[in-house]
Each structure stands twice: as structure tokens, then as C-alpha cells.
Design a protein around this motif. Sequence first.
Motif, PDB file in Angstrom:
ATOM      1  N   VAL A   2       0.833  -1.207   0.000  1.00  0.00           N
ATOM      2  CA  VAL A   2       0.000   0.000   0.000  1.00  0.00           C
ATOM      3  C   VAL A   2       0.859   1.243   0.000  1.00  0.00           C
ATOM      4  CG1 VAL A   2      -1.674   1.335   1.327  1.00  0.00           C
ATOM      5  CG2 VAL A   2      -1.949  -1.136   1.133  1.00  0.00           C
ATOM      6  N   VAL A   3       1.889   1.239   0.844  1.00  0.00           N
ATOM      7  CA  VAL A   3       2.789   2.394   0.930  1.00  0.00           C
ATOM      8  C   VAL A   3       3.468   2.644  -0.413  1.00  0.00           C
ATOM      9  CG1 VAL A   3       4.908   3.255   1.971  1.00  0.00           C
ATOM     10  CG2 VAL A   3       3.180   2.153   3.406  1.00  0.00           C
ATOM     11  N   ARG A   4       3.892   1.567  -1.064  1.00  0.00           N
ATOM     12  CA  ARG A   4       4.553   1.699  -2.359  1.00  0.00           C
ATOM     13  C   ARG A   4       3.609   2.289  -3.406  1.00  0.00           C
ATOM     14  NH1 ARG A   4       7.111  -3.716  -4.541  1.00  0.00           N
ATOM     15  NH2 ARG A   4       8.122  -3.486  -2.494  1.00  0.00           N
ATOM     16  N   THR A   5       2.363   1.862  -3.373  1.00  0.00           N
ATOM     17  CA  THR A   5       1.373   2.372  -4.329  1.00  0.00           C
ATOM     18  C   THR A   5       1.108   3.850  -4.105  1.00  0.00           C
ATOM     19  OG1 THR A   5       0.304   0.205  -4.465  1.00  0.00           O
ATOM     20  CG2 THR A   5      -0.976   2.110  -5.195  1.00  0.00           C
ATOM     21  N   ILE A   6       0.952   4.246  -2.829  1.00  0.00           N
ATOM     22  CA  ILE A   6       0.720   5.654  -2.508  1.00  0.00           C
ATOM     23  C   ILE A   6       1.914   6.496  -2.936  1.00  0.00           C
ATOM     24  CG2 ILE A   6       0.363   7.317  -0.646  1.00  0.00           C
ATOM     25  CD1 ILE A   6      -1.096   5.131   0.904  1.00  0.00           C
ATOM     26  N   ILE A  90      -7.374   2.197   4.607  1.00  0.00           N
ATOM     27  CA  ILE A  90      -5.983   2.609   4.822  1.00  0.00           C
ATOM     28  C   ILE A  90      -5.951   3.644   5.939  1.00  0.00           C
ATOM     29  CG2 ILE A  90      -3.916   3.583   3.765  1.00  0.00           C
ATOM     30  CD1 ILE A  90      -5.087   2.875   1.037  1.00  0.00           C
ATOM     31  N   ASN A  91      -5.058   3.470   6.873  1.00  0.00           N
ATOM     32  CA  ASN A  91      -4.920   4.449   7.949  1.00  0.00           C
ATOM     33  C   ASN A  91      -4.588   5.817   7.378  1.00  0.00           C
ATOM     34  OD1 ASN A  91      -5.415   2.629  10.036  1.00  0.00           O
ATOM     35  ND2 ASN A  91      -3.256   2.080  10.249  1.00  0.00           N
ATOM     36  N   ARG A  92      -5.251   6.840   7.891  1.00  0.00           N
ATOM     37  CA  ARG A  92      -4.982   8.205   7.421  1.00  0.00           C
ATOM     38  C   ARG A  92      -3.538   8.602   7.719  1.00  0.00           C
ATOM     39  NH1 ARG A  92      -9.193   6.643   5.331  1.00  0.00           N
ATOM     40  NH2 ARG A  92     -11.131   7.848   5.362  1.00  0.00           N
ATOM     41  N   SER A  93      -3.004   8.092   8.820  1.00  0.00           N
ATOM     42  CA  SER A  93      -1.613   8.404   9.154  1.00  0.00           C
ATOM     43  C   SER A  93      -0.664   7.817   8.118  1.00  0.00           C
ATOM     44  CB  SER A  93      -1.265   7.872  10.548  1.00  0.00           C
ATOM     45  OG  SER A  93      -1.465   6.469  10.612  1.00  0.00           O
ATOM     46  N   ILE A 226      -2.896  14.697   9.790  1.00  0.00           N
ATOM     47  CA  ILE A 226      -3.554  13.400   9.999  1.00  0.00           C
ATOM     48  C   ILE A 226      -4.950  13.601  10.574  1.00  0.00           C
ATOM     49  CG2 ILE A 226      -3.471  11.257  11.334  1.00  0.00           C
ATOM     50  CD1 ILE A 226      -0.374  11.465  11.136  1.00  0.00           C
ATOM     51  N   SER A 227      -5.055  14.489  11.565  1.00  0.00           N
ATOM     52  CA  SER A 227      -6.352  14.754  12.187  1.00  0.00           C
ATOM     53  C   SER A 227      -7.350  15.321  11.193  1.00  0.00           C
ATOM     54  CB  SER A 227      -6.165  15.731  13.357  1.00  0.00           C
ATOM     55  OG  SER A 227      -7.401  16.076  13.931  1.00  0.00           O
ATOM     56  N   ARG A 228      -6.904  16.254  10.372  1.00  0.00           N
ATOM     57  CA  ARG A 228      -7.793  16.867   9.380  1.00  0.00           C
ATOM     58  C   ARG A 228      -8.210  15.859   8.317  1.00  0.00           C
ATOM     59  NH1 ARG A 228     -11.998  19.386   7.701  1.00  0.00           N
ATOM     60  NH2 ARG A 228     -11.785  20.352   5.635  1.00  0.00           N
ATOM     61  N   LEU A 229      -7.289  14.992   7.888  1.00  0.00           N
ATOM     62  CA  LEU A 229      -7.642  14.001   6.879  1.00  0.00           C
ATOM     63  C   LEU A 229      -8.645  12.989   7.418  1.00  0.00           C
ATOM     64  CD1 LEU A 229      -6.912  13.344   3.929  1.00  0.00           C
ATOM     65  CD2 LEU A 229      -5.299  11.644   4.800  1.00  0.00           C
ATOM     66  N   ARG A 230      -8.541  12.681   8.702  1.00  0.00           N
ATOM     67  CA  ARG A 230      -9.497  11.763   9.316  1.00  0.00           C
ATOM     68  C   ARG A 230     -10.911  12.351   9.330  1.00  0.00           C
ATOM     69  NH1 ARG A 230      -5.574   9.990  14.334  1.00  0.00           N
ATOM     70  NH2 ARG A 230      -4.591   8.191  13.303  1.00  0.00           N
ATOM     71  N   SER A 231     -10.992  13.669   9.453  1.00  0.00           N
ATOM     72  CA  SER A 231     -12.313  14.317   9.483  1.00  0.00           C
ATOM     73  C   SER A 231     -12.817  14.678   8.102  1.00  0.00           C
ATOM     74  CB  SER A 231     -12.242  15.578  10.358  1.00  0.00           C
ATOM     75  OG  SER A 231     -11.393  16.554   9.753  1.00  0.00           O
ATOM     76  N   LEU A 232     -11.993  14.439   7.079  1.00  0.00           N
ATOM     77  CA  LEU A 232     -12.395  14.755   5.713  1.00  0.00           C
ATOM     78  C   LEU A 232     -13.291  13.638   5.191  1.00  0.00           C
ATOM     79  CD1 LEU A 232     -11.783  16.898   3.469  1.00  0.00           C
ATOM     80  CD2 LEU A 232     -10.085  15.305   2.590  1.00  0.00           C
ATOM     81  N   THR A 233     -14.536  13.966   4.925  1.00  0.00           N
ATOM     82  CA  THR A 233     -15.487  12.965   4.464  1.00  0.00           C
ATOM     83  C   THR A 233     -15.353  12.760   2.973  1.00  0.00           C
ATOM     84  OG1 THR A 233     -17.210  14.619   4.089  1.00  0.00           O
ATOM     85  CG2 THR A 233     -17.126  13.613   6.270  1.00  0.00           C
ATOM     86  N   LEU A 234     -15.871  11.646   2.489  1.00  0.00           N
ATOM     87  CA  LEU A 234     -15.791  11.350   1.063  1.00  0.00           C
ATOM     88  C   LEU A 234     -16.509  12.406   0.236  1.00  0.00           C
ATOM     89  CD1 LEU A 234     -16.328   7.483   0.971  1.00  0.00           C
ATOM     90  CD2 LEU A 234     -14.202   8.758   0.938  1.00  0.00           C
ATOM     91  N   SER A 235     -17.634  12.908   0.751  1.00  0.00           N
ATOM     92  CA  SER A 235     -18.384  13.898  -0.002  1.00  0.00           C
ATOM     93  C   SER A 235     -17.645  15.219  -0.113  1.00  0.00           C
ATOM     94  CB  SER A 235     -19.749  14.144   0.651  1.00  0.00           C
ATOM     95  OG  SER A 235     -19.587  14.581   1.988  1.00  0.00           O
ATOM     96  N   SER A 236     -16.924  15.596   0.960  1.00  0.00           N
ATOM     97  CA  SER A 236     -16.181  16.866   0.926  1.00  0.00           C
ATOM     98  C   SER A 236     -14.932  16.755   0.083  1.00  0.00           C
ATOM     99  CB  SER A 236     -15.803  17.290   2.366  1.00  0.00           C
ATOM    100  OG  SER A 236     -14.900  16.372   2.942  1.00  0.00           O
TER     101      SER A 236
END
Length: 238
Positions: A2-6, A90-93, A226-236
Motif C-alpha cells: 500500500v505504501v509503495r502504491t501511494i 488505509i490508515n490516514r496516518s 492526519i487529524s484533518r484528513l481523518r475528518s475529511l469525508t468522502l463527499s467533501s
Amino acid sequence: MVVRTIARLTLATLFGHRRGLLLYVLPAVLIGLSLLLTFTVDDKGDLAKAIMQQFGLAVILPLVALIAATGAISSEIDDGSIVYLLSKPINRSTIILTKALVALGVIFGLGVVPIVVSGLVLDPGDVQTALAFGVGALAAGIAYTAIFVALSVMSGNAVTIGLFYSLLWESLMGQYVDGAKVLSIQQWSLALTRQLADVPVDAAVKLPLATLLLLAVTLAGLGLAISRLRSLTLSSAE
């Protein structure tokens, strides 16, 4: 896997846009200027240190860091393609740290290394000082990466805000305004450079405090991202 793909997708994003060309232009300008001065200036004196500090560390490095760190994630947020990552387990971190490491690798190759090369071009006999500026630039690059990645996740105007910060605060006020120097990443990195360099280097902050501030800014920036990405919803993100 996963890390390699990202990482692979991040590199494709960084160098797949026209602004990615600036990642090559900026270090080329620094090295080209150093070569020009080598052949046109007789009394070089402290020229190498001045170019590495006032142009490399204060101008080129923050701009390269801005392009690399914001390009690593802001483009995906802007065009909505980040939704493909957010929809996966995938973990946001993992997403943030991988993109930050890719950006830092680009900053090292196209920001830190050219600063060292410019110092060696201007003063081949002082390898220690050139490497000292390289170490300081790497420390600054880590902090810049955290700040600009966090800014990319938190604001749709990350590039504009980062540009003002880089040019006004780091390049101008961080060099010439005494009160602002204490809060400048450039000055924090110079404290580390001063400890390692073979020539006198001025820094507005002592090394212990500079190290603490660099670490605090890096951790805070990555934590916010990391915190902001966790709160980022798919719609936003779409």
C-alpha cells in the motif's frame, strides 16, 4: 504494498503537472548562479556562505518544499481523486506520512543537494561548511514538509498561503527583521548549521531551542494533517 502504491501515485502527481517543472528550474537557477559567480567574481570571500544562506536556504529551499509538499496531496484533494484513497481501509496516518516522506525525498534531491553543490562550486576547499548547510537545509526541509502538508489538507489555498509565507516570512522577515527571526525555520536550521560549519554562521536561536522548535513544528504539522484528513469525508473530498 500500500505504501509503495501511494508513493508511486504521489510521484506521478508531483511530476505530472506543469508546476512540477519548477522543481527542476529552481535548483538549476541556484547552481547556474553559483557557476556564473565562480567565473565572474575574483574575491569570493564569504560568497559561498552568503549564496547558500541568503538564496539557497532562504529562497530556493522553501519554494521547492512548497511545491513538493503541497503537490503531494493538495492536487488530489482539489480534483477529488483523494476519494479513492479515503474509500480504502488505509490508515490516514499512513497516507499522510507516506506522502510527506515522498515530498521530503524530492526536497532532499532538488533542494538540499543543490545547496551543497552550490557551496562546493563556489568554495571547493570548504566541504565541511557545504555539508553543514546541507544538514541544516534537511532539518528545515523536514519542518517545511510538515507545515505545507498540513496546510494542503486544511486549506484550498495552500499554495497561495504557502507562497506568502515562504517569500515574505522566511525569505524576507526571517533574514532581516530581528523579532521575526526567532520564529523562522530558516534561523532554526542555521543554529544547526553553525554547530557543524567550518566558518562563522549567524543564527538568531540557540541550538537546543532550535532543535526543540523544529521537532515541535514537525510533529504538530503532521499531527494536524492526519487529524484533518481523518475528518475529511468522502463527499467533501469529491
